[in-house]
Design a protein around this motif. Sequence first.
Motif, PDB file in Angstrom:
ATOM      1  N   ASN A  55       0.818  -1.217   0.000  1.00 47.81           N
ATOM      2  CA  ASN A  55       0.000   0.000   0.000  1.00 47.81           C
ATOM      3  C   ASN A  55       0.849   1.262   0.000  1.00 47.81           C
ATOM      4  O   ASN A  55       1.915   1.301   0.600  1.00 47.81           O
ATOM      5  CB  ASN A  55      -0.909   0.044   1.239  1.00 47.81           C
ATOM      6  N   ASP A  59      -1.676   7.745   1.401  1.00 47.73           N
ATOM      7  CA  ASP A  59      -3.120   7.865   1.179  1.00 47.73           C
ATOM      8  C   ASP A  59      -3.872   8.203   2.468  1.00 47.73           C
ATOM      9  O   ASP A  59      -4.917   8.834   2.438  1.00 47.73           O
ATOM     10  CB  ASP A  59      -3.644   6.541   0.600  1.00 47.73           C
ATOM     11  N   PHE A  60      -3.326   7.771   3.608  1.00 50.38           N
ATOM     12  CA  PHE A  60      -4.045   7.955   4.876  1.00 50.38           C
ATOM     13  C   PHE A  60      -3.797   9.334   5.498  1.00 50.38           C
ATOM     14  O   PHE A  60      -4.493   9.724   6.431  1.00 50.38           O
ATOM     15  CB  PHE A  60      -3.646   6.870   5.881  1.00 50.38           C
ATOM     16  N   ILE A 207     -16.755  -1.482 -12.398  1.00 45.84           N
ATOM     17  CA  ILE A 207     -17.984  -1.488 -11.600  1.00 45.84           C
ATOM     18  C   ILE A 207     -18.141  -0.216 -10.771  1.00 45.84           C
ATOM     19  O   ILE A 207     -19.025  -0.109  -9.932  1.00 45.84           O
ATOM     20  CB  ILE A 207     -18.045  -2.725 -10.667  1.00 45.84           C
ATOM     21  N   ARG A 208     -17.239   0.723 -11.002  1.00 45.94           N
ATOM     22  CA  ARG A 208     -17.282   2.013 -10.297  1.00 45.94           C
ATOM     23  C   ARG A 208     -17.224   1.833  -8.782  1.00 45.94           C
ATOM     24  O   ARG A 208     -18.020   2.404  -8.032  1.00 45.94           O
ATOM     25  CB  ARG A 208     -18.523   2.799 -10.704  1.00 45.94           C
ATOM     26  N   CYS A 209     -16.276   1.022  -8.349  1.00 41.00           N
ATOM     27  CA  CYS A 209     -16.069   0.856  -6.911  1.00 41.00           C
ATOM     28  C   CYS A 209     -15.228   2.008  -6.375  1.00 41.00           C
ATOM     29  O   CYS A 209     -15.120   2.197  -5.170  1.00 41.00           O
ATOM     30  CB  CYS A 209     -15.404  -0.486  -6.612  1.00 41.00           C
ATOM     31  N   TYR A 210     -14.563   2.719  -7.286  1.00 49.97           N
ATOM     32  CA  TYR A 210     -13.719   3.868  -6.938  1.00 49.97           C
ATOM     33  C   TYR A 210     -12.507   3.508  -6.080  1.00 49.97           C
ATOM     34  O   TYR A 210     -11.957   4.356  -5.378  1.00 49.97           O
ATOM     35  CB  TYR A 210     -14.529   4.988  -6.279  1.00 49.97           C
ATOM     36  N   ALA A 211     -12.113   2.228  -6.115  1.00 50.87           N
ATOM     37  CA  ALA A 211     -10.913   1.841  -5.367  1.00 50.87           C
ATOM     38  C   ALA A 211      -9.691   2.564  -5.931  1.00 50.87           C
ATOM     39  O   ALA A 211      -8.804   2.987  -5.185  1.00 50.87           O
ATOM     40  CB  ALA A 211     -10.714   0.329  -5.416  1.00 50.87           C
ATOM     41  N   ASN A 214      -9.804   6.004  -4.442  1.00 55.60           N
ATOM     42  CA  ASN A 214      -9.658   6.045  -2.988  1.00 55.60           C
ATOM     43  C   ASN A 214      -8.298   5.558  -2.507  1.00 55.60           C
ATOM     44  O   ASN A 214      -7.875   5.903  -1.406  1.00 55.60           O
ATOM     45  CB  ASN A 214     -10.771   5.236  -2.329  1.00 55.60           C
ATOM     46  N   ALA A 215      -7.618   4.744  -3.327  1.00 59.08           N
ATOM     47  CA  ALA A 215      -6.289   4.276  -2.932  1.00 59.08           C
ATOM     48  C   ALA A 215      -5.212   5.262  -3.373  1.00 59.08           C
ATOM     49  O   ALA A 215      -4.048   5.115  -3.024  1.00 59.08           O
ATOM     50  CB  ALA A 215      -6.017   2.906  -3.545  1.00 59.08           C
ATOM     51  N   ARG A 266      -3.101  -1.801  -9.022  1.00 63.60           N
ATOM     52  CA  ARG A 266      -3.040  -2.920  -8.080  1.00 63.60           C
ATOM     53  C   ARG A 266      -4.388  -3.185  -7.416  1.00 63.60           C
ATOM     54  O   ARG A 266      -4.783  -4.332  -7.245  1.00 63.60           O
ATOM     55  CB  ARG A 266      -1.990  -2.666  -6.979  1.00 63.60           C
ATOM     56  N   VAL A 267      -5.092  -2.121  -7.052  1.00 64.16           N
ATOM     57  CA  VAL A 267      -6.324  -2.327  -6.280  1.00 64.16           C
ATOM     58  C   VAL A 267      -7.533  -2.666  -7.149  1.00 64.16           C
ATOM     59  O   VAL A 267      -8.548  -3.130  -6.633  1.00 64.16           O
ATOM     60  CB  VAL A 267      -6.675  -1.101  -5.392  1.00 64.16           C
ATOM     61  N   PRO A 269     -10.304  -4.382  -8.794  1.00 59.34           N
ATOM     62  CA  PRO A 269     -10.736  -5.765  -8.623  1.00 59.34           C
ATOM     63  C   PRO A 269     -11.057  -6.445  -9.950  1.00 59.34           C
ATOM     64  O   PRO A 269     -11.183  -7.661 -10.003  1.00 59.34           O
ATOM     65  CB  PRO A 269     -12.002  -5.635  -7.771  1.00 59.34           C
ATOM     66  N   VAL A 270     -11.194  -5.638 -11.028  1.00 56.73           N
ATOM     67  CA  VAL A 270     -11.554  -6.240 -12.311  1.00 56.73           C
ATOM     68  C   VAL A 270     -10.421  -6.102 -13.341  1.00 56.73           C
ATOM     69  O   VAL A 270     -10.647  -6.176 -14.549  1.00 56.73           O
ATOM     70  CB  VAL A 270     -12.889  -5.668 -12.851  1.00 56.73           C
ATOM     71  N   ASN A 271      -9.220  -5.921 -12.838  1.00 54.46           N
ATOM     72  CA  ASN A 271      -7.993  -6.006 -13.653  1.00 54.46           C
ATOM     73  C   ASN A 271      -7.899  -5.011 -14.804  1.00 54.46           C
ATOM     74  O   ASN A 271      -7.428  -5.357 -15.891  1.00 54.46           O
ATOM     75  CB  ASN A 271      -7.808  -7.414 -14.243  1.00 54.46           C
TER      76      ASN A 271
ATOM     77  N   CYS B 240     -13.698   2.353  -0.395  1.00 56.88           N
ATOM     78  CA  CYS B 240     -14.024   1.988  -1.770  1.00 56.88           C
ATOM     79  C   CYS B 240     -15.219   1.044  -1.723  1.00 56.88           C
ATOM     80  O   CYS B 240     -15.686   0.672  -0.653  1.00 56.88           O
ATOM     81  CB  CYS B 240     -12.834   1.347  -2.490  1.00 56.88           C
ATOM     82  N   LEU B 245     -19.901  -3.995  -3.369  1.00 58.63           N
ATOM     83  CA  LEU B 245     -20.374  -4.227  -4.737  1.00 58.63           C
ATOM     84  C   LEU B 245     -20.162  -5.678  -5.145  1.00 58.63           C
ATOM     85  O   LEU B 245     -20.991  -6.268  -5.831  1.00 58.63           O
ATOM     86  CB  LEU B 245     -19.672  -3.294  -5.726  1.00 58.63           C
TER      87      LEU B 245
END
Lengths: 316, 345
Positions: A55, A59-60, A207-211, A214-215, A266-267, A269-271, B240, B245
């Motif tokens: 990580n 970011d924090f 999927i618009r998780c916005y990871a 946010n990361a 990296r984060v 989820p759908v590559n 996130c 989801l």
Amino acid sequence: MEQKLRQEAKALLEQNKVDWIIGFEPGSLKFTATPLITRDKNDTERLIINPFIVNNLADFLTGIKGRVGIVAKGCDSRSIISLIQDNKIVREDVVILAVPCPGLIDLVKIERLAGKDRDELDDISRDGDKVTVTVDGQKKEFAINQTLFDHCLACELPTPQEYDILLGEPGPPAPELEVSGQNIAKLKEALPAERWEFWQNEFSRCIRCYACRNACPACFCQRCFVEETEPQWVMPVPRWQDNLIFQIIRNIHVAGRCTDCGECERVCPVNIPLRSLAREMYGIVDELFSFKSGMDKEALPLMAHYEQEEAEDLFK
Amino acid sequence: MADKKVGKKDIAGLLEQWSQQFAVFAPSKESGVAAMAEWDGKDISFLDWYRNTVVPPKAIFLPPMEELFRFQKGKEGYNIEPPPKDKHKRLIFGVRPCDARAMAILDMTFEQALEDPYYLSRRKSAILVGLGCTNPCESCFCTSMGTSPTDQTNVDLMLIDIGDDFLIEEVTAKGKELIAKTSGLKGATKEDEAKAKQAKETAYNKVTRKLDTEGIKDRLLASFDDEEFWEKTAAKCISCGICTLLCPTCYCFDINDEMVKQEGTRFRSWDSCGFPNYTKMPMENPRQEKWRRVRQKVCHKYEFYPMTFNVIACTGCGRCIRLCPVNWDITQVIESVPARTEAKK
């Protein structure tokens, strides 16, 4: 290095030099580390440094109140400096515990090389330029540049330049730029129509998780443009067109702030190969402005300052 | 009646046969991520790589986005045009027991709590063909959540790996009817059934992650105001939407209209209680702080859902643990919820 980190972190809390320590502790799955954010000096016993501290902890920083002692690899330190340049944090409030980073191991690459999922592997260990993966009792050896994250192969700053406490000996930058840029080079060779089709496919599964957002330490807006409703810049519905627009605007917003830390990719989820976009923008910023974010604390933030002579070029 | 079995090499033929009657879905990586996708008519390589999909099968019934209706603004008001009736009968091949249980949990919301015609039209006509796990992931904890790697409870047919064949367990009337109309199946022997029993035991024992949920509803109730606990729990969360989801039991959605000139479309798309905007209202946001949103996520699954439907809305599929960018681990969180006596008032 870990022992020194634990001592220093504990001392910082004990001597009330910081309110928080941000570092890594062992994760709950094989070959993982997880961020540790604590005010408790006893927790510092759990701090670790290993090739899986993936990580970007910077970011924090924008979400925390008080003075922070933060474990920083080279890439983290660049993000910290970029945040200082943007006045998001104050240098005096941060104690940088610098980790000379020899690169992080990309488990996706290891899985591909070993032909097994990460939780099916017995062990992954690094010795210099070799990484040994143990599967079903069998040892397989790989060259380090086959196993590191692409962004690590392109790393220009393995050891933070700006720090308060240095943990271990600084290492040299060992960029494998060619290897790290293979995917991007391939894309640039493609015809525009092929590239368009490629990105259409990639963004179809977002999927618009916005990871990614946010990361990203550089994505620090309190209110992201995708959440604006008047006007609505982009629909919150995950259509590929909206997904692509979201990512393009995000890339423009972090231009001059992105340090190519690779977290967005990296984060995901759908590559989706998001670093290809980020790295390209990083290159464009360097080419146009000779600017690399997070390298120089004294530099003014590229997109947030203005010099009078720029007007000559812009408004002829 | 004795169970049937099907050879692994005959799976393509079986799916081909079922394709005549159904839109067949099977695990696929074709899109770039492991998900249930319409079967291409030949590829059964998933039998080698498939442990579980990243995108849960709920996406077939509650898609990431869908058009609810279109509308035109006329002189006399709005003209509403419903979407074309969904006539597809779907057969989902290879559903894991955790995800099948999740579908049953989703049904409680979309059927019992309120009838959702969009969801139900797809769900009611569908057949779920389960595929028992032989190689559960390190992050799986299904055996602690009322199911198991080979649980047949929530599918129409269940396939159990017995070496060169799959033993077929006929679970529902729908499943039995389908098998009666399917040709090319072999009869299972006593030996096959013994193998299946053994396979179930082996798979069960491979799930090593355990979670004790005893009294969790009460512990959460008692800890609701324990701000210190929730702040600590939420500290590393980056808000996130991955864990929600891609959770097979999460169902929250957002509704948006898109209007160009006089015509528009109403969309429904996945939403997450992890997003600050989720609860944003004109005057205020009751879950502005991250810890309140993390608390909501945990409590909805382990406290509110049990209060409403008497079941925990988590099936131990482990996706949220595997996919989390910061390794926020629900099993660690649930275990650390203070007992009633320790909770701060």
